[in-house]
Design a protein around this motif. Structure first.
Motif, PDB file in Angstrom:
ATOM      1  N   LEU A 185       4.760  -1.577 -12.599  1.00  0.00           N
ATOM      2  CA  LEU A 185       5.068  -2.884 -12.011  1.00  0.00           C
ATOM      3  C   LEU A 185       6.562  -3.038 -11.742  1.00  0.00           C
ATOM      4  O   LEU A 185       6.968  -3.591 -10.720  1.00  0.00           O
ATOM      5  CB  LEU A 185       4.565  -4.003 -12.927  1.00  0.00           C
ATOM      6  N   GLU A 186       7.389  -2.537 -12.654  1.00  0.00           N
ATOM      7  CA  GLU A 186       8.842  -2.609 -12.428  1.00  0.00           C
ATOM      8  C   GLU A 186       9.249  -1.773 -11.211  1.00  0.00           C
ATOM      9  O   GLU A 186      10.024  -2.214 -10.368  1.00  0.00           O
ATOM     10  CB  GLU A 186       9.603  -2.112 -13.678  1.00  0.00           C
ATOM     11  N   GLU A 187       8.693  -0.595 -11.142  1.00  0.00           N
ATOM     12  CA  GLU A 187       8.983   0.290 -10.016  1.00  0.00           C
ATOM     13  C   GLU A 187       8.538  -0.370  -8.703  1.00  0.00           C
ATOM     14  O   GLU A 187       9.256  -0.368  -7.705  1.00  0.00           O
ATOM     15  CB  GLU A 187       8.243   1.633 -10.216  1.00  0.00           C
ATOM     16  N   PHE A 188       7.352  -0.960  -8.742  1.00  0.00           N
ATOM     17  CA  PHE A 188       6.865  -1.656  -7.549  1.00  0.00           C
ATOM     18  C   PHE A 188       7.822  -2.778  -7.146  1.00  0.00           C
ATOM     19  O   PHE A 188       8.213  -2.887  -5.977  1.00  0.00           O
ATOM     20  CB  PHE A 188       5.462  -2.232  -7.772  1.00  0.00           C
ATOM     21  N   CYS A 189       8.201  -3.623  -8.110  1.00  0.00           N
ATOM     22  CA  CYS A 189       9.034  -4.799  -7.788  1.00  0.00           C
ATOM     23  C   CYS A 189      10.409  -4.397  -7.261  1.00  0.00           C
ATOM     24  O   CYS A 189      10.923  -4.998  -6.322  1.00  0.00           O
ATOM     25  CB  CYS A 189       9.180  -5.701  -9.012  1.00  0.00           C
ATOM     26  N   ARG A 190      11.022  -3.370  -7.882  1.00  0.00           N
ATOM     27  CA  ARG A 190      12.322  -2.889  -7.386  1.00  0.00           C
ATOM     28  C   ARG A 190      12.215  -2.476  -5.925  1.00  0.00           C
ATOM     29  O   ARG A 190      13.050  -2.827  -5.089  1.00  0.00           O
ATOM     30  CB  ARG A 190      12.792  -1.677  -8.203  1.00  0.00           C
ATOM     31  N   THR A 238       0.831  -1.202   0.000  1.00  0.00           N
ATOM     32  CA  THR A 238       0.000   0.000   0.000  1.00  0.00           C
ATOM     33  C   THR A 238       0.867   1.255   0.000  1.00  0.00           C
ATOM     34  O   THR A 238       0.594   2.225  -0.721  1.00  0.00           O
ATOM     35  CB  THR A 238      -0.921  -0.002   1.235  1.00  0.00           C
ATOM     36  N   ALA A 239       1.948   1.229   0.801  1.00  0.00           N
ATOM     37  CA  ALA A 239       2.825   2.403   0.894  1.00  0.00           C
ATOM     38  C   ALA A 239       3.537   2.656  -0.433  1.00  0.00           C
ATOM     39  O   ALA A 239       3.668   3.812  -0.867  1.00  0.00           O
ATOM     40  CB  ALA A 239       3.846   2.202   2.015  1.00  0.00           C
ATOM     41  N   ILE A 240       3.981   1.570  -1.091  1.00  0.00           N
ATOM     42  CA  ILE A 240       4.716   1.743  -2.357  1.00  0.00           C
ATOM     43  C   ILE A 240       3.793   2.340  -3.425  1.00  0.00           C
ATOM     44  O   ILE A 240       4.154   3.284  -4.134  1.00  0.00           O
ATOM     45  CB  ILE A 240       5.309   0.397  -2.835  1.00  0.00           C
ATOM     46  N   PHE A 241       2.560   1.798  -3.523  1.00  0.00           N
ATOM     47  CA  PHE A 241       1.641   2.330  -4.534  1.00  0.00           C
ATOM     48  C   PHE A 241       1.139   3.724  -4.152  1.00  0.00           C
ATOM     49  O   PHE A 241       0.865   4.546  -5.028  1.00  0.00           O
ATOM     50  CB  PHE A 241       0.478   1.361  -4.774  1.00  0.00           C
ATOM     51  N   ALA A 242       1.053   3.993  -2.858  1.00  0.00           N
ATOM     52  CA  ALA A 242       0.652   5.347  -2.441  1.00  0.00           C
ATOM     53  C   ALA A 242       1.664   6.362  -2.965  1.00  0.00           C
ATOM     54  O   ALA A 242       1.299   7.448  -3.431  1.00  0.00           O
ATOM     55  CB  ALA A 242       0.544   5.431  -0.916  1.00  0.00           C
ATOM     56  N   ASP A 243       2.953   6.011  -2.924  1.00  0.00           N
ATOM     57  CA  ASP A 243       3.986   6.910  -3.444  1.00  0.00           C
ATOM     58  C   ASP A 243       3.818   7.164  -4.928  1.00  0.00           C
ATOM     59  O   ASP A 243       4.295   8.172  -5.445  1.00  0.00           O
ATOM     60  CB  ASP A 243       5.385   6.319  -3.195  1.00  0.00           C
ATOM     61  N   ALA A 265      -5.263  -2.704 -15.548  1.00  0.00           N
ATOM     62  CA  ALA A 265      -5.586  -3.307 -14.252  1.00  0.00           C
ATOM     63  C   ALA A 265      -4.640  -4.473 -14.039  1.00  0.00           C
ATOM     64  O   ALA A 265      -4.117  -5.049 -14.999  1.00  0.00           O
ATOM     65  CB  ALA A 265      -7.033  -3.790 -14.226  1.00  0.00           C
ATOM     66  N   PHE A 266      -4.390  -4.774 -12.776  1.00  0.00           N
ATOM     67  CA  PHE A 266      -3.616  -5.987 -12.476  1.00  0.00           C
ATOM     68  C   PHE A 266      -4.116  -6.570 -11.167  1.00  0.00           C
ATOM     69  O   PHE A 266      -4.761  -5.893 -10.361  1.00  0.00           O
ATOM     70  CB  PHE A 266      -2.105  -5.685 -12.389  1.00  0.00           C
ATOM     71  N   GLY A 267      -3.836  -7.872 -10.980  1.00  0.00           N
ATOM     72  CA  GLY A 267      -4.202  -8.543  -9.732  1.00  0.00           C
ATOM     73  C   GLY A 267      -3.039  -9.415  -9.303  1.00  0.00           C
ATOM     74  O   GLY A 267      -2.525 -10.221 -10.081  1.00  0.00           O
ATOM     75  N   MET A 268      -2.608  -9.212  -8.052  1.00  0.00           N
ATOM     76  CA  MET A 268      -1.390  -9.868  -7.572  1.00  0.00           C
ATOM     77  C   MET A 268      -1.706 -10.599  -6.270  1.00  0.00           C
ATOM     78  O   MET A 268      -2.491 -10.120  -5.458  1.00  0.00           O
ATOM     79  CB  MET A 268      -0.342  -8.768  -7.331  1.00  0.00           C
ATOM     80  N   GLY A 269      -1.087 -11.774  -6.073  1.00  0.00           N
ATOM     81  CA  GLY A 269      -1.298 -12.520  -4.821  1.00  0.00           C
ATOM     82  C   GLY A 269      -0.403 -11.984  -3.721  1.00  0.00           C
ATOM     83  O   GLY A 269       0.823 -12.050  -3.817  1.00  0.00           O
ATOM     84  N   ILE A 270      -1.013 -11.445  -2.661  1.00  0.00           N
ATOM     85  CA  ILE A 270      -0.223 -10.862  -1.567  1.00  0.00           C
ATOM     86  C   ILE A 270       0.539 -11.941  -0.803  1.00  0.00           C
ATOM     87  O   ILE A 270       1.735 -11.806  -0.518  1.00  0.00           O
ATOM     88  CB  ILE A 270      -1.145 -10.080  -0.591  1.00  0.00           C
ATOM     89  N   ASP A 271      -0.138 -13.056  -0.503  1.00  0.00           N
ATOM     90  CA  ASP A 271       0.514 -14.139   0.245  1.00  0.00           C
ATOM     91  C   ASP A 271       1.706 -14.659  -0.535  1.00  0.00           C
ATOM     92  O   ASP A 271       2.749 -14.984   0.016  1.00  0.00           O
ATOM     93  CB  ASP A 271      -0.485 -15.272   0.479  1.00  0.00           C
TER      94      ASP A 271
END
Ligand code: PHE
Length: 342
Positions: A228-233, A111-116, A306-312
């Motif tokens: 997505l790349e920014e998120f993963c990094r 949540t924090a990463i996407f909030a940024d 749109a995307f959907g990712m498994g949090i677990d």
């Protein structure tokens, strides 16, 4: 008489015994008091000497009684202090603190990463209508995708032949709810619980997803790739990541892609960002025009991804947790080992 009382006082074990002695000697009918009364019948000379002696005796007994009473009180206090003794300099006993569950921790990180990146958080119910979970996402009643979702259906009252509500099988219905409520442009993520009838080492009937949705006038797959790349990094804390977009199919996106991340297994240790292996982490695509329309957003004017990712799943990857089922068994040893301190 003097010895009798002074020895009695010395031997008295408690205040009640002292009071008995006081009454016996100095009370109205006490021995000393009676003797005082006899003074009247004496000659003046006798009276003077006997009276003085009696007064002295009375004072002595009185003093002995007081002294013994104080001594008993002191002893009682000493005894209490000994019994209730407390070493305030001892270190306290450590208290076990609770820990943050890895899923909660990762949800907060995500949540924090996407909030940024400017994404707000959207929410929807876990018991969802058939329409939000399927129809609005371009999965009509006879669509084969419905079978793949292993759906839990809620019971309907007898005679009620509307489609039953479901435990949402993905977070995608929140796309519809968010667009219907806020319109476009919109940038949200929707983390939450989802349900499918499935159970093995990597599947539990309840698990967590985070949905992402960005709609504007000219959003493209390129924006999706960068986000997505920014998120993963940031999430995996590596300087570079490589993502592979594999053409796929979801009824609610066109085109659709499943996204893999480059990784390696070194001695059983997963390394993100380098190596010869690929690990699937999410499904994604450009939101289907029918989905925009169902949510009241004009596809002639707006588009987005749109995307959907498994949090677990990404929690397992980042923190090296081997078995998904352990996430939800509430084993305190597991929670202390993998949990995060508050
Ligand atoms: N809802 C899909 C799933 O649960 C994931 C997905 C979300 C795919 C958004 C594309 C776009 O598998």
């Amino acid at each position: 008489l003097k010895r009798k009382y002074l020895e009695g006082v010395a031997a008295a074990g408690d205040e009640a015994a002292l009071e008995d002695l006081r009454l016996a000697a100095l009370g109205k009918k006490g021995e000393i008091s009676l003797k005082m009364r006899e003074l009247g019948q004496m000659t003046p000379e006798q009276r003077q000497t006997t009276g003085a002696a009696l007064n002295l005796l009375k004072d002595e007994i009185d003093a002995a009684l007081r002294g013994k009473k104080a001594a008993l009180a002191d002893a009682a206090l000493d005894e209490r202090l000994r019994a209730e003794w407390l070493d305030v300099t001892l270190p306290g006993r450590p208290r076990r603190m609770g820990t943050i569950h890895p899923v909660s921790q990762v949800t907060e990180e995500v949540t924090a990463i996407f909030a940024d990146m400017g994404f707000a958080v959207a929410e929807g119910p876990q018991i969802e209508s058939d329409w939000f979970n399927f129809d609005a996402l371009n999965i009509p009643p006879e669509h084969p995708a419905r079978q793949e979702h292993d759906t839990f259906f809620m019971a309907r009252a007898e005679g009620d032949d509307r489609p039953p509500h479901v435990l949402r099988t993905h977070t995608s219905p929140v796309q519809i709810r968010a667009m219907a409520a806020q319109g476009a442009p919109i940038r949200v993520i929707a983390p939450g619980r989802v349900y499918r009838m499935d159970m093995d080492q990597t599947h539990t009937p309840m698990f967590h997803q985070v949905e992402g949705l960005a709609i504007d006038r000219d959003i493209s797959m390129a924006n999706l790739k960068w986000v997505l790349e920014e998120f993963c990094r940031t999430y995996f804390e590596v300087p570079e990541v490589e993502l592979r977009f594999r053409a796929s199919h979801f009824p609610f996106t066109e085109p659709s892609a499943e996204v893999d991340i480059r990784c390696s297994w070194e001695g059983g240790q997963l390394k993100i960002g380098q190596g010869d292996s690929w690990m699937e982490i999410l499904g994604s695509g450009m939101v289907h025009p029918k989905v925009l329309s169902a949510a009241g957003v004009d596809p002639a004017e707006w588009q987005g991804f749109a995307f959907g990712m498994g949090i677990d799943r990404i929690a397992m990857l980042k923190y090296g947790i081997p078995d998904l089922r352990a996430f939800f068994e509430s084993d305190l040893r597991w929670l202390r080992h993998y949990g995060f301190s508050a």
